[in-house]
Scaffold this motif. Structure first.
Motif, PDB file in Angstrom:
ATOM      1  N   GLN A 150     -15.070  -6.159  15.380  1.00 38.67           N
ATOM      2  CA  GLN A 150     -15.271  -7.548  14.981  1.00 38.67           C
ATOM      3  C   GLN A 150     -14.050  -7.987  14.190  1.00 38.67           C
ATOM      4  N   GLY A 151     -13.766  -9.237  14.224  1.00 40.26           N
ATOM      5  CA  GLY A 151     -12.703  -9.705  13.357  1.00 40.26           C
ATOM      6  C   GLY A 151     -11.786 -10.668  14.069  1.00 40.26           C
ATOM      7  N   PRO A 152     -10.701 -10.963  13.520  1.00 45.08           N
ATOM      8  CA  PRO A 152     -10.086 -10.356  12.330  1.00 45.08           C
ATOM      9  C   PRO A 152     -10.681 -10.912  11.032  1.00 45.08           C
ATOM     10  N   TYR A 153     -10.579 -10.088   9.993  1.00 47.12           N
ATOM     11  CA  TYR A 153     -10.996 -10.455   8.646  1.00 47.12           C
ATOM     12  C   TYR A 153      -9.807 -10.262   7.717  1.00 47.12           C
ATOM     13  N   MET A 154      -9.904 -10.889   6.557  1.00 47.61           N
ATOM     14  CA  MET A 154      -8.842 -10.757   5.578  1.00 47.61           C
ATOM     15  C   MET A 154      -9.363  -9.930   4.404  1.00 47.61           C
ATOM     16  N   VAL A 155      -8.536  -8.998   3.923  1.00 44.20           N
ATOM     17  CA  VAL A 155      -8.906  -8.180   2.766  1.00 44.20           C
ATOM     18  C   VAL A 155      -8.802  -9.057   1.528  1.00 44.20           C
ATOM     19  N   GLN A 156      -9.930  -9.216   0.831  1.00 48.07           N
ATOM     20  CA  GLN A 156      -9.986 -10.062  -0.365  1.00 48.07           C
ATOM     21  C   GLN A 156      -9.734  -9.235  -1.623  1.00 48.07           C
ATOM     22  N   LYS A 157     -10.364  -8.055  -1.709  1.00 45.14           N
ATOM     23  CA  LYS A 157     -10.198  -7.164  -2.868  1.00 45.14           C
ATOM     24  C   LYS A 157     -10.132  -5.735  -2.355  1.00 45.14           C
ATOM     25  N   VAL A 158      -9.356  -4.899  -3.015  1.00 45.24           N
ATOM     26  CA  VAL A 158      -9.292  -3.474  -2.710  1.00 45.24           C
ATOM     27  C   VAL A 158      -9.949  -2.748  -3.873  1.00 45.24           C
ATOM     28  N   LEU A 159     -11.004  -1.989  -3.572  1.00 47.31           N
ATOM     29  CA  LEU A 159     -11.754  -1.253  -4.595  1.00 47.31           C
ATOM     30  C   LEU A 159     -11.389   0.224  -4.542  1.00 47.31           C
ATOM     31  N   SER A 160     -11.849   0.967  -5.520  1.00 46.17           N
ATOM     32  CA  SER A 160     -11.547   2.400  -5.560  1.00 46.17           C
ATOM     33  C   SER A 160     -12.287   3.128  -4.439  1.00 46.17           C
ATOM     34  N   GLY A 161     -11.739   4.244  -4.027  1.00 44.28           N
ATOM     35  CA  GLY A 161     -12.378   5.061  -3.001  1.00 44.28           C
ATOM     36  C   GLY A 161     -12.188   4.526  -1.596  1.00 44.28           C
ATOM     37  N   GLY A 162     -11.308   3.556  -1.411  1.00 46.31           N
ATOM     38  CA  GLY A 162     -11.037   3.037  -0.075  1.00 46.31           C
ATOM     39  C   GLY A 162     -11.925   1.889   0.358  1.00 46.31           C
ATOM     40  N   ALA A 163     -12.828   1.435  -0.496  1.00 40.32           N
ATOM     41  CA  ALA A 163     -13.694   0.320  -0.144  1.00 40.32           C
ATOM     42  C   ALA A 163     -12.926  -0.996  -0.305  1.00 40.32           C
ATOM     43  N   VAL A 164     -13.287  -1.961   0.519  1.00 35.58           N
ATOM     44  CA  VAL A 164     -12.640  -3.273   0.456  1.00 35.58           C
ATOM     45  C   VAL A 164     -13.702  -4.358   0.557  1.00 35.58           C
ATOM     46  N   VAL A 165     -13.386  -5.503  -0.021  1.00 37.31           N
ATOM     47  CA  VAL A 165     -14.216  -6.703   0.129  1.00 37.31           C
ATOM     48  C   VAL A 165     -13.484  -7.585   1.121  1.00 37.31           C
ATOM     49  N   LEU A 166     -14.177  -7.942   2.198  1.00 34.55           N
ATOM     50  CA  LEU A 166     -13.560  -8.744   3.248  1.00 34.55           C
ATOM     51  C   LEU A 166     -13.934 -10.211   3.099  1.00 34.55           C
ATOM     52  N   ALA A 167     -13.133 -11.039   3.763  1.00 36.50           N
ATOM     53  CA  ALA A 167     -13.421 -12.463   3.809  1.00 36.50           C
ATOM     54  C   ALA A 167     -13.127 -12.946   5.219  1.00 36.50           C
ATOM     55  N   GLU A 168     -13.850 -13.989   5.619  1.00 36.55           N
ATOM     56  CA  GLU A 168     -13.573 -14.620   6.910  1.00 36.55           C
ATOM     57  C   GLU A 168     -12.182 -15.263   6.833  1.00 36.55           C
ATOM     58  N   ILE A 169     -11.654 -15.599   7.966  1.00 30.03           N
ATOM     59  CA  ILE A 169     -10.342 -16.236   7.998  1.00 30.03           C
ATOM     60  C   ILE A 169     -10.355 -17.570   7.231  1.00 30.03           C
ATOM     61  N   ASP A 170     -11.499 -18.261   7.246  1.00 30.13           N
ATOM     62  CA  ASP A 170     -11.601 -19.539   6.533  1.00 30.13           C
ATOM     63  C   ASP A 170     -11.754 -19.365   5.014  1.00 30.13           C
ATOM     64  N   GLY A 171     -11.828 -18.108   4.527  1.00 29.76           N
ATOM     65  CA  GLY A 171     -11.886 -17.848   3.089  1.00 29.76           C
ATOM     66  C   GLY A 171     -13.258 -17.512   2.554  1.00 29.76           C
ATOM     67  N   GLN A 172     -14.299 -17.553   3.377  1.00 28.89           N
ATOM     68  CA  GLN A 172     -15.648 -17.246   2.915  1.00 28.89           C
ATOM     69  C   GLN A 172     -15.769 -15.740   2.694  1.00 28.89           C
ATOM     70  N   GLU A 173     -15.997 -15.351   1.421  1.00 28.70           N
ATOM     71  CA  GLU A 173     -16.002 -13.931   1.039  1.00 28.70           C
ATOM     72  C   GLU A 173     -17.344 -13.284   1.360  1.00 28.70           C
ATOM     73  N   TRP A 174     -17.305 -12.032   1.799  1.00 30.24           N
ATOM     74  CA  TRP A 174     -18.520 -11.258   2.063  1.00 30.24           C
ATOM     75  C   TRP A 174     -19.139 -10.827   0.742  1.00 30.24           C
ATOM     76  N   LEU A 175     -20.437 -10.708   0.717  1.00 27.29           N
ATOM     77  CA  LEU A 175     -21.137 -10.287  -0.499  1.00 27.29           C
ATOM     78  C   LEU A 175     -20.995  -8.787  -0.743  1.00 27.29           C
ATOM     79  N   ARG A 176     -20.901  -8.011   0.329  1.00 21.65           N
ATOM     80  CA  ARG A 176     -20.855  -6.552   0.221  1.00 21.65           C
ATOM     81  C   ARG A 176     -19.459  -6.017   0.487  1.00 21.65           C
ATOM     82  N   ALA A 177     -19.134  -4.944  -0.224  1.00 23.95           N
ATOM     83  CA  ALA A 177     -17.898  -4.218   0.079  1.00 23.95           C
ATOM     84  C   ALA A 177     -18.193  -3.253   1.225  1.00 23.95           C
ATOM     85  N   ILE A 178     -17.206  -2.970   2.034  1.00 22.20           N
ATOM     86  CA  ILE A 178     -17.380  -1.982   3.103  1.00 22.20           C
ATOM     87  C   ILE A 178     -16.324  -0.907   2.950  1.00 22.20           C
ATOM     88  N   ASN A 179     -16.587   0.226   3.524  1.00 18.38           N
ATOM     89  CA  ASN A 179     -15.675   1.354   3.399  1.00 18.38           C
ATOM     90  C   ASN A 179     -15.018   1.598   4.727  1.00 18.38           C
TER      91      ASN A 179
END
Length: 179
Positions: A150-179
């Motif tokens: 799926q995608g493309p998505y934009m990386v909004q935040k980089v968390l520890s342990g390799g997890a990231v918070v993604l956002a849609e291309i239009d800027g809408q941020e996901w509620l959950r971080a994914i690994n």
């Protein structure tokens, strides 16, 4: 299906396969397969479940017919001495359980080390474009002919342990971080 039920059933099925010649009489061999399964030490704990609960080893039917040294020793004890020995055994049950907990932790470390050998870490930067993998157990999965990504998505935040918070291309941020 519940994985805690699936693993023992698979093991019992393997035991039965080794015991029977044709599939018609499997139900006659089931009690023996279950006895074998219940009296075998587990890899994770390194102990027999019966031993952890009662702090004594299982007496199998063969030992009743042809007494082992352990059975002969217990049969020769008088009631008061048997009760005293049993009480001493039950006093050690917490110690045995702690040994099993340590064994389980060591086993988990070994398994994690073996798994992590094959994991490639990837470093992501904020605003980097990424694709998200769709796994068969996810809600987004549409079947084997559907796309795997799926995608493309934009990386909004980089968390520890390799997890990231993604956002849609239009800027809408996901509620959950994914690994």
């Amino acid at each position: 299906m519940n994985r805690t039920v699936e693993a023992p059933n698979k093991t019992i099925k393997k035991i039965l396969r080794k015991m029977i010649d044709n599939y018609k009489d499997w139900h006659e061999q089931l009690p023996y397969a279950l006895l074998g399964y219940r009296t075998t030490a587990r890899t994770l704990t390194g102990a027999i479940p019966y031993l952890l609960v009662y702090n004594t080893e299982v007496v199998i039917p063969t030992e009743v017919e042809i007494p082992s040294f352990r059975i002969i020793q217990e049969a020769e004890l008088d009631d008061a001495e048997w009760i005293r020995k049993r009480y001493e055994q039950l006093g050690l049950i917490d110690e045995n359980r702690m040994i099993v907990v340590c064994h389980g932790q060591l086993y988990q470390q070994i398994m994690a080390r073996a798994f992590n050998k094959h994991v490639r870490t990837r470093l992501f930067q904020v605003e980097q474009l990424v694709l998200k993998r769709i796994f068969p157990n996810q809600e987004e999965y549409k079947g084997k002919f559907a796309p795997n990504w799926q995608g493309p998505y934009m990386v909004q935040k980089v968390l520890s342990g390799g997890a990231v918070v993604l956002a849609e291309i239009d800027g809408q941020e996901w509620l959950r971080a994914i690994n």
